[in-house]
Motif scaffolding. Structure first.
Motif, PDB file in Angstrom:
ATOM      1  N   ALA A 210       0.832  -1.218   0.000  1.00  9.74           N
ATOM      2  CA  ALA A 210       0.000   0.000   0.000  1.00  9.74           C
ATOM      3  C   ALA A 210       0.858   1.256   0.000  1.00  9.74           C
ATOM      4  O   ALA A 210       1.902   1.320   0.655  1.00  9.74           O
ATOM      5  CB  ALA A 210      -0.916   0.003   1.225  1.00  9.74           C
ATOM      6  N   HIS A 211       0.386   2.246  -0.740  1.00  9.32           N
ATOM      7  CA  HIS A 211       1.054   3.557  -0.704  1.00  9.32           C
ATOM      8  C   HIS A 211       0.529   4.341   0.495  1.00  9.32           C
ATOM      9  O   HIS A 211      -0.587   4.116   0.961  1.00  9.32           O
ATOM     10  CB  HIS A 211       0.795   4.320  -2.018  1.00  9.32           C
ATOM     11  CG  HIS A 211       1.593   5.576  -2.100  1.00  9.32           C
ATOM     12  ND1 HIS A 211       1.100   6.798  -1.707  1.00  9.32           N
ATOM     13  CD2 HIS A 211       2.889   5.799  -2.476  1.00  9.32           C
ATOM     14  CE1 HIS A 211       2.040   7.720  -1.858  1.00  9.32           C
ATOM     15  NE2 HIS A 211       3.144   7.137  -2.327  1.00  9.32           N
ATOM     16  N   TYR A 212       1.355   5.279   0.977  1.00 13.34           N
ATOM     17  CA  TYR A 212       0.981   6.102   2.133  1.00 13.34           C
ATOM     18  C   TYR A 212      -0.289   6.926   1.933  1.00 13.34           C
ATOM     19  O   TYR A 212      -0.828   7.452   2.892  1.00 13.34           O
ATOM     20  CB  TYR A 212       2.107   7.093   2.455  1.00 13.34           C
ATOM     21  CG  TYR A 212       3.357   6.484   3.024  1.00 13.34           C
ATOM     22  CD1 TYR A 212       3.327   5.742   4.204  1.00 13.34           C
ATOM     23  CD2 TYR A 212       4.589   6.690   2.407  1.00 13.34           C
ATOM     24  CE1 TYR A 212       4.493   5.222   4.744  1.00 13.34           C
ATOM     25  CE2 TYR A 212       5.760   6.173   2.937  1.00 13.34           C
ATOM     26  CZ  TYR A 212       5.706   5.437   4.109  1.00 13.34           C
ATOM     27  OH  TYR A 212       6.849   4.928   4.630  1.00 13.34           O
ATOM     28  N   TYR A 213      -0.724   7.105   0.692  1.00 17.98           N
ATOM     29  CA  TYR A 213      -1.910   7.921   0.458  1.00 17.98           C
ATOM     30  C   TYR A 213      -3.203   7.096   0.533  1.00 17.98           C
ATOM     31  O   TYR A 213      -4.294   7.626   0.286  1.00 17.98           O
ATOM     32  CB  TYR A 213      -1.832   8.613  -0.910  1.00 17.98           C
ATOM     33  CG  TYR A 213      -0.718   9.627  -1.077  1.00 17.98           C
ATOM     34  CD1 TYR A 213      -0.045  10.165   0.011  1.00 17.98           C
ATOM     35  CD2 TYR A 213      -0.342  10.073  -2.342  1.00 17.98           C
ATOM     36  CE1 TYR A 213       0.978  11.100  -0.164  1.00 17.98           C
ATOM     37  CE2 TYR A 213       0.670  11.011  -2.524  1.00 17.98           C
ATOM     38  CZ  TYR A 213       1.328  11.513  -1.430  1.00 17.98           C
ATOM     39  OH  TYR A 213       2.329  12.440  -1.608  1.00 17.98           O
ATOM     40  N   GLN A 214      -3.075   5.802   0.838  1.00 19.65           N
ATOM     41  CA  GLN A 214      -4.274   4.984   0.987  1.00 19.65           C
ATOM     42  C   GLN A 214      -4.987   5.334   2.295  1.00 19.65           C
ATOM     43  O   GLN A 214      -4.378   5.896   3.212  1.00 19.65           O
ATOM     44  CB  GLN A 214      -3.891   3.495   0.983  1.00 19.65           C
ATOM     45  CG  GLN A 214      -3.380   3.029  -0.361  1.00 19.65           C
ATOM     46  CD  GLN A 214      -4.468   3.060  -1.422  1.00 19.65           C
ATOM     47  OE1 GLN A 214      -5.398   2.277  -1.403  1.00 19.65           O
ATOM     48  NE2 GLN A 214      -4.348   4.000  -2.369  1.00 19.65           N
ATOM     49  N   ILE A 215      -6.256   4.948   2.403  1.00 23.80           N
ATOM     50  CA  ILE A 215      -6.998   5.228   3.647  1.00 23.80           C
ATOM     51  C   ILE A 215      -6.337   4.447   4.791  1.00 23.80           C
ATOM     52  O   ILE A 215      -5.740   3.384   4.567  1.00 23.80           O
ATOM     53  CB  ILE A 215      -8.505   4.854   3.520  1.00 23.80           C
ATOM     54  CG1 ILE A 215      -8.684   3.382   3.113  1.00 23.80           C
ATOM     55  CG2 ILE A 215      -9.219   5.797   2.571  1.00 23.80           C
ATOM     56  CD1 ILE A 215     -10.113   2.869   3.242  1.00 23.80           C
TER      57      ILE A 215
ATOM     58  N   ILE B 246      12.111  19.245   2.203  1.00 22.58           N
ATOM     59  CA  ILE B 246      11.412  18.760   0.995  1.00 22.58           C
ATOM     60  C   ILE B 246      11.799  17.305   0.792  1.00 22.58           C
ATOM     61  O   ILE B 246      12.995  16.963   0.873  1.00 22.58           O
ATOM     62  CB  ILE B 246      11.838  19.598  -0.246  1.00 22.58           C
ATOM     63  CG1 ILE B 246      11.460  21.064  -0.051  1.00 22.58           C
ATOM     64  CG2 ILE B 246      11.227  19.048  -1.535  1.00 22.58           C
ATOM     65  CD1 ILE B 246      12.194  22.033  -0.979  1.00 22.58           C
ATOM     66  N   GLY B 247      10.835  16.449   0.548  1.00 21.67           N
ATOM     67  CA  GLY B 247      11.209  15.056   0.304  1.00 21.67           C
ATOM     68  C   GLY B 247      10.031  14.194  -0.116  1.00 21.67           C
ATOM     69  O   GLY B 247       8.879  14.642  -0.123  1.00 21.67           O
ATOM     70  N   SER B 248      10.355  12.947  -0.455  1.00 23.70           N
ATOM     71  CA  SER B 248       9.329  11.957  -0.810  1.00 23.70           C
ATOM     72  C   SER B 248       8.493  11.670   0.431  1.00 23.70           C
ATOM     73  O   SER B 248       8.846  12.105   1.543  1.00 23.70           O
ATOM     74  CB  SER B 248       9.992  10.662  -1.275  1.00 23.70           C
ATOM     75  OG  SER B 248      10.511   9.964  -0.147  1.00 23.70           O
ATOM     76  N   THR B 249       7.425  10.922   0.273  1.00 25.43           N
ATOM     77  CA  THR B 249       6.565  10.634   1.436  1.00 25.43           C
ATOM     78  C   THR B 249       7.362   9.951   2.552  1.00 25.43           C
ATOM     79  O   THR B 249       7.219  10.307   3.722  1.00 25.43           O
ATOM     80  CB  THR B 249       5.353   9.773   1.017  1.00 25.43           C
ATOM     81  OG1 THR B 249       5.799   8.691   0.225  1.00 25.43           O
ATOM     82  CG2 THR B 249       4.342  10.591   0.265  1.00 25.43           C
ATOM     83  N   THR B 250       8.222   8.990   2.193  1.00 31.43           N
ATOM     84  CA  THR B 250       9.030   8.311   3.224  1.00 31.43           C
ATOM     85  C   THR B 250       9.989   9.302   3.876  1.00 31.43           C
ATOM     86  O   THR B 250      10.165   9.296   5.103  1.00 31.43           O
ATOM     87  CB  THR B 250       9.833   7.137   2.600  1.00 31.43           C
ATOM     88  OG1 THR B 250       8.901   6.179   2.115  1.00 31.43           O
ATOM     89  CG2 THR B 250      10.738   6.468   3.622  1.00 31.43           C
TER      90      THR B 250
END
Ligand code: 13P
Ligand code: SF4
Length: 312
Positions: free
Chosen positions: A26-31, A215-219
């Motif tokens: 799952a990506h971090y933008y999932q519920i 500034i960075g990626s979600t991780t």
């Protein structure tokens, strides 16, 4: 004993996953409910790296279409499922293959670096792929005088140009979620919360990135909030990441930048198409299945593998 409604679907999904030797990425933008059920939650690079490691027979990709495509390209022998086949991406859609093919013809001596948020067709026309976490490294792997086309995100490309001193030709694409985040909203939040650090995803416009402390990626954003001594963060990206930020730092405060106070514009409408119900049905029925032709897989695999090698 009766199962609570809130546990009913998660328990069913866990059982199906075990019975079918499936893995949920799952990506971090999932519920939050999907993130909590996943075997791995990550950014685009982490997810691609995990796809290669899995010994599961079925990969359920709780993310958007280009992510499931990448999983299939890297692991063509496995069944790749996506809870909603219509979960697209405005950024990937902003770069139609026919138009990009013609654009590329205008720059015959340029190499093509494509952000992973693009279709498999665009990947077949690329020399190397990058994500937001390795874009600088990938760009810097080319000699300084190498002419480069960067597609499809003009915001990420502009940011990389600024920090590497390059002059890459940028495709005019953007993410509808990040591109609408307004600098006034960041400034207002900062004025009300002067002790907060501003953190932003590089898909945001340059005016937002100029206001950011990090500034960075979600991780990278998640790790920054974990390690930072600050107690409050103004977060300029999609809302889903807040779930992990709150989980790893429950004592800290996270303020999502409203792109517009009258709407939930920071919720990616495509990422949020995936629901627990669709995840259950997809595992149970083993569809929708992501399919790609062998020729697309063979051509698109090379630039992705090149990225993974350069990212080690
Ligand atoms: P990352 O998770 O790689 O930072 O990408 C964000 C994004 O837009 C995914 O669609
Ligand atoms: Fe695409 Fe933007 Fe949604 Fe990410 S947040 S999937 S880039 S539309």
């Amino acid at each position: 004993m009766k199962t609570k409604v809130s546990e009913y679907l998660p328990n069913k999904i866990k059982k199906l996953k075990k019975d079918k030797n499936a893995v949920i990425l799952a990506h971090y933008y999932q519920i939050p409910e999907i993130q909590d059920l996943a075997d791995f939650v990550g950014d685009s690079l982490g997810l691609s790296q995990n796809v290669l490691k899995t010994s599961a027979d079925i990969i359920v990709f709780a993310g958007v279409h280009f992510m499931a495509e990448t999983a299939k390209i890297l692991n063509p022998g496995k069944k790749v499922l996506i809870p909603d086949l219509n979960a697209g991406c405005s950024l990937a859609d902003s770069c139609p293959p026919d138009k990009f093919r013609n654009f590329k013809k205008k720059y015959p001596d340029h190499v093509v670096i494509s952000y992973i948020n693009c279709s498999a067709q665009i990947k077949t026309m690329s020399d190397v792929i990058c994500t937001s976490s390795n874009a600088v490294k990938i760009v810097d792997s080319f000699p300084e005088n190498q002419k480069i086309i960067f597609a499809p995100d003009k915001n990420l490309g502009g940011y990389i140009n600024a920090i590497t001193g390059r002059n890459m030709v940028l495709w005019d694409g953007s993410c509808e979620v990040h591109d609408v985040i307004k600098s006034e909203a960041v400034i207002n939040l900062k004025a009300k919360n002067p002790d907060a650090m501003v953190i932003a995803h590089p898909e945001c416009k340059a005016v937002i990135l100029q206001l950011a402390d990090f500034i960075g990626s979600t991780t990278a954003l998640l790790n920054f909030t974990l390690k930072s001594k600050a107690k409050k963060f103004i977060v300029a990206t999609e809302t889903g990441i807040l779930h992990q930020m709150k989980k790893v730092s429950p004592e800290k405060e996270f303020l999502i930048v409203p792109s517009d106070e009258t709407c939930s514009c920071n919720d990616c409408p495509y990422m949020k198409m995936n629901t627990l119900e669709k995840l259950y049905l997809c595992l149970n029925n083993e569809q929708p299945e992501l399919k790609l032709s062998k020729s697309v897989i063979d051509k698109a695999k090379k630039p992705i593998l090149r990225m993974l090698e350069l990212s080690q």
